[in-house]
Design an enzyme around this catalytic site. Structure first.
Site, short mmCIF file in Angstrom:
data_model
loop_
_atom_site.label_atom_id
_atom_site.label_comp_id
_atom_site.label_asym_id
_atom_site.label_seq_id
_atom_site.Cartn_x
_atom_site.Cartn_y
_atom_site.Cartn_z
N LYS A 187 16.45 58.22 -36.75
CA LYS A 187 16.16 57.36 -35.60
C LYS A 187 16.39 58.13 -34.31
CE LYS A 187 14.42 54.94 -36.75
NZ LYS A 187 13.72 54.41 -37.88
N CYS A 205 3.10 35.27 -36.85
CA CYS A 205 1.91 34.52 -36.42
C CYS A 205 2.08 34.07 -34.96
CB CYS A 205 1.74 33.28 -37.28
SG CYS A 205 1.70 33.65 -39.04
N HIS A 221 30.19 73.70 -46.83
CA HIS A 221 29.39 74.66 -47.60
C HIS A 221 28.33 75.33 -46.74
CE1 HIS A 221 31.38 73.49 -51.28
NE2 HIS A 221 31.23 72.22 -50.91
N TRP A 278 -0.51 36.23 -39.60
CA TRP A 278 -0.04 37.47 -40.23
C TRP A 278 0.40 37.05 -41.62
CZ3 TRP A 278 4.34 40.36 -41.87
CH2 TRP A 278 4.11 41.74 -41.91
N ASN A 281 3.64 28.59 -38.37
CA ASN A 281 4.23 29.93 -38.32
C ASN A 281 5.52 29.87 -39.13
OD1 ASN A 281 5.38 32.34 -37.61
ND2 ASN A 281 5.73 31.81 -35.46
N GLY A 282 5.74 30.81 -40.04
CA GLY A 282 6.98 30.79 -40.82
C GLY A 282 6.70 30.53 -42.30
N GLU A 324 19.40 57.74 -42.04
CA GLU A 324 18.51 56.92 -41.22
C GLU A 324 18.93 56.97 -39.74
OE1 GLU A 324 15.75 55.76 -41.32
OE2 GLU A 324 15.66 54.18 -39.81
N GLU A 357 13.59 60.76 -33.76
CA GLU A 357 12.29 60.15 -33.44
C GLU A 357 12.15 59.74 -31.99
OE1 GLU A 357 10.07 57.15 -36.20
OE2 GLU A 357 12.21 56.98 -36.53
N ARG A 401 1.64 40.60 -31.22
CA ARG A 401 2.55 40.19 -32.30
C ARG A 401 2.05 40.66 -33.66
NH1 ARG A 401 5.72 35.56 -30.80
NH2 ARG A 401 5.63 34.71 -32.90
N LYS A 409 2.40 55.01 -36.29
CA LYS A 409 3.10 53.94 -37.01
C LYS A 409 2.82 54.02 -38.50
CE LYS A 409 5.67 50.31 -37.37
NZ LYS A 409 7.12 50.60 -37.35
C1 AGP Z 1 10.27 55.34 -39.20
O1 AGP Z 1 10.90 55.09 -38.03
C2 AGP Z 1 9.04 56.12 -39.11
N1 AGP Z 1 8.09 55.51 -38.26
C3 AGP Z 1 8.49 56.66 -40.41
O2 AGP Z 1 9.46 57.49 -40.95
C4 AGP Z 1 8.04 55.65 -41.48
O3 AGP Z 1 9.16 55.02 -42.02
C5 AGP Z 1 7.27 56.39 -42.59
O4 AGP Z 1 6.12 56.97 -42.04
C6 AGP Z 1 6.89 55.50 -43.73
O5 AGP Z 1 6.09 54.44 -43.32
P1 AGP Z 1 5.85 53.20 -44.27
O6 AGP Z 1 7.15 52.51 -44.45
O7 AGP Z 1 4.83 52.37 -43.55
O8 AGP Z 1 5.33 53.74 -45.56
#
Ligand code: AGP
Length: 607
Positions: free
Chosen positions: A484, A2, A503, A73, A99-100, A480, A487, A27, A602
């Site tokens: 990262k 928020c 393998h 938020w 906020n919080g 992960e 990406e 934010r 996103k």
């Molecule tokens: C993560 O860095 C990515 N932006 C992407 O893999 C993301 O995690 C995926 O699209 C799932 O999104 P969500 O968690 O909003 O469902």
């Protein structure tokens, strides 16, 4: 998170507040509101974007030169006009933005209802307005102080009352707050960018402090009332950098927010003995005992969180646990049914594939638990049970803090189920609780070692392929780390269980190829090191992530990213952070648009 605003000065407060709230939009928020005092207090609010609030304000044009404002938020109660801040007591004479999270909101609400207070929202914030009104005895500062004494949690709070019409009282308990010093005017904000175009001079309010603003200026004290001397902080950032809290990118800012996020995720949910309270996880003990299988379904980073969750569930609960990419689960005729719990993991709660897989599991009779960051998201609304991760809005497309919050939340679910089924005994529960409670401190230590991640990034920035290895929980974290890197740096990378290497993939390992090996699982350490020896024998350049007390790793790896020593169950969460930092710095060195990587969105709301 928020956004908070407050204003005392000669200008029309509505204009100043709305302008400040717009500058806090980055934010993330789902509703907004202001309160302006001119004798009586006018409260105006609206769900949705600030343009909607602007229309309401334009229609009313509330006069007055003192006021408070807020972008919300959602954390308690879905986004709506009623849940938007500011909130008032029944008389409308006391008004609050916040906020919080108020940890003990339910018990406070129950007491207030019992004593005759009527609530008009589902928020924890409204409790504060009622409490301040009840406590008021002619001194707003004293009333706010008494409320802070009973309201547990991490929050920032700003209060105004018609009874003292030229005064604002604010308190910081953990959640950030600054005071902007203008010429004959004073601003309160949750973040510098809100008023950076109006002043460069700020007082940074510290945790446990109270601020009183009136026409004579500003006074900072401790919550108990002891005066505090604070130097003026002169900001020389531009607005873009200020939005990022002084960081170059949101991704880095969000990486640095992770210790605080873990605290938020745990707040009010975990006791020292490992007992867990999850308000919106409503299944009963009989259900937990009857469970035959657990299915995690998700995409991308959330899927990798599912991998950690599944490894944890299998290890701790001894329940058959499966992880399926949501887009695959939809078409795989999954054997999920009424004896299964499906845990759909999604930061946004709006990923089309995850929604479809979760709905399919429900249609086959499975109970569905949404593990999500966004209150009121479609996934949360579809679910039988919800566990909000409380990571706050994540702006960088590459998920970091939402991922860490998902992992922590999974430990909470595992504890909740494991204690009931008896798979997690008292000692183990207490050990996990201790590890989780120590996690914010461990993450702080890792962040203090960013230079080591920068050095590792320099070693791989010119590579064409990077391979990540790990076993068990470390493999999940390696997945992960690899995503990262892909990406944000656009470098090709792959993660695999260390035992899988020989393998096939070993054929690709030649002189100088970078390998990042994660080695937090003591029981599997020697196995991981065998794979490390195999790649070293082919000339690979090995970067390891290992504990501080690992005395043999320097012999195995060319470079070691040290992490503070932690229990095996917690280590993988800690190990995720240097991998995030490496990915970030490789991308920075390669000059990429880190917060908006090419081709990515996103939230993926199409199949
Ligand atoms: C993560 O860095 C990515 N932006 C992407 O893999 C993301 O995690 C995926 O699209 C799932 O999104 P969500 O968690 O909003 O469902």
């Amino acid at each position: 998170m928020c956004g908070i605003m407050g204003y005392v000065g000669p200008q029309q407060a509505a204009t100043v507040l709305l302008d400040g709230l717009r500058r806090l939009e980055y934010r993330g928020y789902d509703s907004a509101g202001i309160a302006v005092a001119n004798g009586a207090i006018a409260v105006l609010k609206a769900e949705g974007k600030i343009d909607r609030l602007q229309a309401v304000v334009d229609a009313v044009q509330p006069p007055g030169t003192i006021g408070i404002g807020h972008t919300r938020w959602a954390t308690h109660g879905a986004p709506s006009d009623a849940n938007a801040h500011p909130h008032t007591d029944a008389s409308g004479k006391f008004v609050v933005v916040h906020n919080g999270i108020i940890e003990n909101h339910q018990s406070l609400r129950d007491e207030l209802v019992e004593s005759g207070n009527v609530f008009t929202s589902e928020t924890d914030t409204e409790i504060l307005a009622h409490l301040v009104a009840d406590a008021y005895d002619g001194d707003l500062v004293a009333a706010v102080r008494s409320v802070v004494d009973v309201a547990e949690g991490a929050y920032a709070l700003v209060v105004m009352t018609e009874h003292e019409p030229r005064k604002i009282v604010a308190v910081r308990r953990v959640s950030p707050m600054v005071v902007g010093l203008g010429d004959g005017e004073t601003f309160i904000a949750s973040d510098i960018p809100a008023v950076l175009h109006r002043t460069k001079r700020f007082l940074i309010v510290e945790d446990g402090e109270m601020v009183v603003v009136d026409d004579s200026g500003v006074r900072i004290t401790t919550i108990d009332g002891d005066p505090v001397e604070r130097d003026v902080f002169v900001v020389d950032w531009d607005a873009g950098r200020a939005e990022k809290g002084g960081y170059e990118h949101f991704m880095l800012k969000e990486i640095y927010e992770q210790p605080a996020v873990v605290t938020e995720t745990l707040t009010g949910r975990l006791d020292q003995d490992g007992s867990v309270w999850l308000a919106d996880v409503t299944f009963d003990n009989d259900y937990a005992r009857s469970l035959q299988s657990v299915w995690f379904t998700a995409c991308g980073t959330a899927y990798h969180a599912g991998l950690v969750g599944a490894a944890l569930f299998r290890k701790l609960l001894r329940i058959p646990t499966y992880v399926e990419y949501a887009h695959e689960m939809r078409y795989n005729e999954p054997l999920v049914g009424s004896e299964s719990l499906t845990i759909a993991v999604s930061q946004s709660g709006e990923t089309a594939d995850t929604l479809a897989a979760a709905r399919q599991a429900r249609s086959q009779g499975s109970r569905m638990l949404a593990l999500t960051n966004v209150v009121g998201s479609t996934l949360a609304r579809d679910a039988d049970d919800v566990l909000y991760t409380r990571a706050g809005p994540e702006i960088s497309v590459a998920s970091t803090k939402a991922y860490i919050a998902m992992l922590v939340a999974e430990y909470l679910i595992a504890l909740r189920i494991g204690r009931v089924r008896g798979d997690v005994d008292k000692d183990l529960a207490a050990e996990i609780a201790l590890g989780l409670n120590q996690l914010p401190g461990l993450l702080e230590e890792v962040l203090a070692r960013e230079d080591a991640a920068i050095a590792a990034a320099e070693q791989i920035v010119d590579a064409s392929d990077v391979y990540y290895l790990g076993r068990g929980l470390d493999y999940a974290v390696a997945m992960e780390g690899s995503l990262k890197l892909k990406e944000v740096s656009y470098l090709h990378s792959e993660a695999m269980p260390a035992g899988e290497l020989k393998h096939g993939t070993l054929a690709l390992i030649t002189e100088g190829v970078p390998i990042i090996a994660v080695a937090t699982q003591r029981a599997l350490y020697d196995k991981t090191m065998s794979a490390v020896s195999e790649v070293k024998a082919r000339g690979a350049h090995v970067i390891a992530v290992a504990y501080d007390d690992d005395v043999s790793i320097d012999r195995e790896a060319h470079t070691v990213l040290r992490i503070p020593t932690a229990p095996d169950l917690i280590g993988p969460i800690v190990a995720a952070v240097p991998l995030q930092l490496v990915a970030y710095h490789v991308a920075r060195m390669r000059g990429h648009d880190i917060d908006q990587p090419r081709n990515l969105a996103k939230s993926v709301t199409v199949e």
